[in-house]
Design an enzyme around this catalytic site. Sequence first.
Site, short mmCIF file in Angstrom:
data_model
loop_
_atom_site.label_atom_id
_atom_site.label_comp_id
_atom_site.label_asym_id
_atom_site.label_seq_id
_atom_site.Cartn_x
_atom_site.Cartn_y
_atom_site.Cartn_z
N HIS A 49 -1.11 -14.31 -3.78
CA HIS A 49 -0.54 -15.66 -3.61
C HIS A 49 0.92 -15.75 -3.75
CE1 HIS A 49 -1.27 -19.86 -4.92
NE2 HIS A 49 -0.20 -19.70 -5.67
N HIS A 95 -4.89 -25.56 -3.97
CA HIS A 95 -5.34 -25.33 -5.28
C HIS A 95 -6.96 -25.21 -5.44
CE1 HIS A 95 -3.35 -25.68 -9.44
NE2 HIS A 95 -2.82 -24.75 -8.87
#
Lengths: 735, 229
Positions: A49, A95
């Site tokens: 990420h 998300h």
Amino acid sequence: MIPNTPKITPELVAEHGLKPDEYERFLQLIGREPTITELGIVSAMWNEHCSYKSSRLHLRGLPTKAPWVIQGPGENAGVIDIGDGLAVVFKMESHNHPSFIEPYQGAATGVGGILRDVFTMGARPIAALNFLRFGDPSHPRTRHLVAGVVAGIGGYGNSFGVPTVGGSVGFHTRYDGNILVNAMAVGLAKSDEIFYAAASGLNMPIVYLGSKTGRDGIHGATMASAEFGEGSEEKRPTVQVGDPFAEKLLLEACLELMQTGSVIAIQDMGAAGLTCSAVEMGAKGNLGVELNLDAVPCREEGMSAYEMMLSESQERMLMVLDPAKREVAEAVFRKWGLDFAVVGHTTDTLRFVVKHGGEVMADLPIKELGDEAPIYDRPHLPTAKKPVIDAASVAPPSSNAQALLKLVGSPDLCSKRWVYEQYDTLILGNSVATPGGDAGIVRVLEGPKGLAMTTDVTPRYCEADPFEGGKQAVAEAWRNLSAVGARPLALTDNLNFGNPERPEIMGQFVGCLKGISAACTALDFPVVSGNVSLYNETNGRGILPTPTIGGVGLLDDVSVHATIAFRKAGEVILLIGETTGWLGQSVYLRDVCGREEGAPPPVDLETERRNGDFVRGLIRAGRAKTVHDLSDGGLAVALAEMAMASGIGATIDKLPEGDAHAVLFGEDQARYVLSVEPGQADAIRIDAEKAGVPILRLGVTGGDTLAIKGEDPVTIAALEKAHEDWLPAFMAGEA
Amino acid sequence: MKAAIIVFPGSNRERDAGTAIHTVTGHEPAYVWHAETALPAGTDLVVLPGGFSYGDYLRCGAIAARAGVMDAVRAHAARGGLVLAICNGFQIACEAGLLPGVLMRNVNRRFICKRQFLTVERADTAFTRRYRQGEAIEVCIAHGEGNYVADAETLKRLEGENLVAFRYCDARGQVTDAANPNGSANGIAGIYSPGLNVLGMMPHPENFVDDLVGGTDGRGLFESLAKAA
């Protein structure tokens, strides 16, 4: 110097998501066993990420430059120049994993994070968009996830006070265990007052701003870099809790602070919180950073260095302060009731040093943590080409009128009113076009300029042919902006894929990126910001490859734009672009015939550009006020949407050559439907022919029915009922 | 006209109100921070704007109603000064005792933002003289807690004293259950104080002053105020 910590075992390393070779690399880097705090820091910085370790190599090929680009990828958000001393700052971010585990807070903090990325750069957010994909409607969790995600997006954006002007909602069984929540924010700044993350100056105070640090969200970024399996729901404590009120205060305080001239560099605390923000500021500025955690405002007592460094508590910022302006800066934050604490300073050591309780808890080389994280060239396997489906071989299972009613009432194409009415679409008083059209439009300040924005991708095309799908995603965003009359300026991409360690997934990623690059180059539509979300898999099954494109375009005069609604009876309806009746990967083939097959429609970028430029020219000259791009469901669905948006029907007495079902529902690219004043039609046809743009007069507007030659007429009332009923009924548990 | 817009932490439609006042009347309003204790001298109109004051984590408007500046607002109202309380401002006005009743969660339990028609119940107040009585105007709503609730006696008094300002209606001006978006008693979208100088309303006239952005049906309210003040 470094106190003894729990023994670092292979199990502990694995729990932190580090592969054995990555840990080995880390050991060599520091020449000793790390402390637990250091292990936490490196796991946060080197996870997928934060480090983009699987994707960076391929992202380098994206076109990122144009004369109007002020800042491309690598900062908190991209920045483009729109003239008059103004700049637009925007980015999209996923998300996905948090929203699957805790839909309300996951989606809410997704919105919060992307808003913060935009105002960190000195821009006031003026619009938000999103792109949502859920599992099959019949999956037992889908309804709960839709309800939670939509409420979360609304709950955060509405309270913060930004209009949500566009988005996309779709369903597919491949998202059953891994939904997509991509949030985009667009802000406005003065082009000479943009703020960046790179620290500068030695011994400059580093200031912590905003909310206090708690134990929420610890290891959120690491979770987001792993596949899901059974028991993922138990990861709830890693999901952060959003406080849009605190964010609104932080926005106002930051913008006020930036006016004082006290901010040298500023970075929001997003994924991996204090660790990532501090390391990025130092690494980008070629400086070391020393933090004293005793000064960090904490919500709970007894937090360890490890917890503080990995907390993902929301609504926090880190900045490098001009020490001469400390008092005025602190006064701004006190006025807004927010924390303001000097928690460290810059150094010339290029080390990232963390102290707590008088002891050194971490002492690491900052460049290697930030800029020089591992990078992988993972094996990638190209996706095999699919056969082109011959339309004549597809027998229509029902009348075309029945198929049209089915499609406009299908989960993917039905009205999303139930969703967007939960978003404040009108706050700030500049919303010229709200959800339901081709693109959202907001006026810039008092005008006359306006911005158009859209989020697009067709995941089933990307799955069938990543290269064509990647091209199509960019082309569709470009087309949607053109269809309202805007000049497409730049885009942000949110690349959602499965596990990159599987060569076929990596093949999808590489293929889509090549397609995106080709389209960006051909359309002069550069990438200025983006986000990569990998490991979107559950129990070894990946999502459909979904490289979401968020496009932004400029209207020189916002009052001159087009909408999809027919304006009045008696207008002439024109089709722009070539129709071959391409049924492969169409929603007709999938939802009416039950076949998810074939090659997707090819995208000819030269044609795309020629047709789009022509349509945009008509809008800007005031010659076309009703325009709709053709996408899912093809010509018939586009006509139905234009009729439903206005309550005005149409009589179609001419269609392109070919089998009627293929012509009506085929998804050939680079097409638009226009309705124009009858007196304009001939001149437009002549101009189109001169420009080499295919054009066909389909019929005229009027009546309360969509009457297509050779087909059963369908009343607008019947279309509307099918279109509006499905989603509310589904959410009420009745569908 | 001198207008003062009160800004609470979490207010978010204060600029929308300010822009509407400026666009329609040409006057530039003052923005007054919640911690102030006095209004600017000569204030004619106080606006309590929309938003989520203090996050609305407690009862909506309950904390803002106790802000330092609210004593000055109450004194202004008591002198007969004009107060326009929109959305969160209406919730604050109820909590502050400027208006009766309370705003509860919408009956569908969801936030709703959409275009909405209202009937103008009376066109003889400082807020509505530029409208016609019974006219249906189209503005928007954007709230999660706009369901107006009051006890039977209060409702009877509001109706009896003709203090209902606006009701939710359909495009033809019919006040029906189907046109009522949030479950409000008697379709009430806005009410006046007994002196007709305080108006609380959930819908947003301030977002409807421009043809390009929604429409202009909200202009009449600001034009009326400019004339009254």
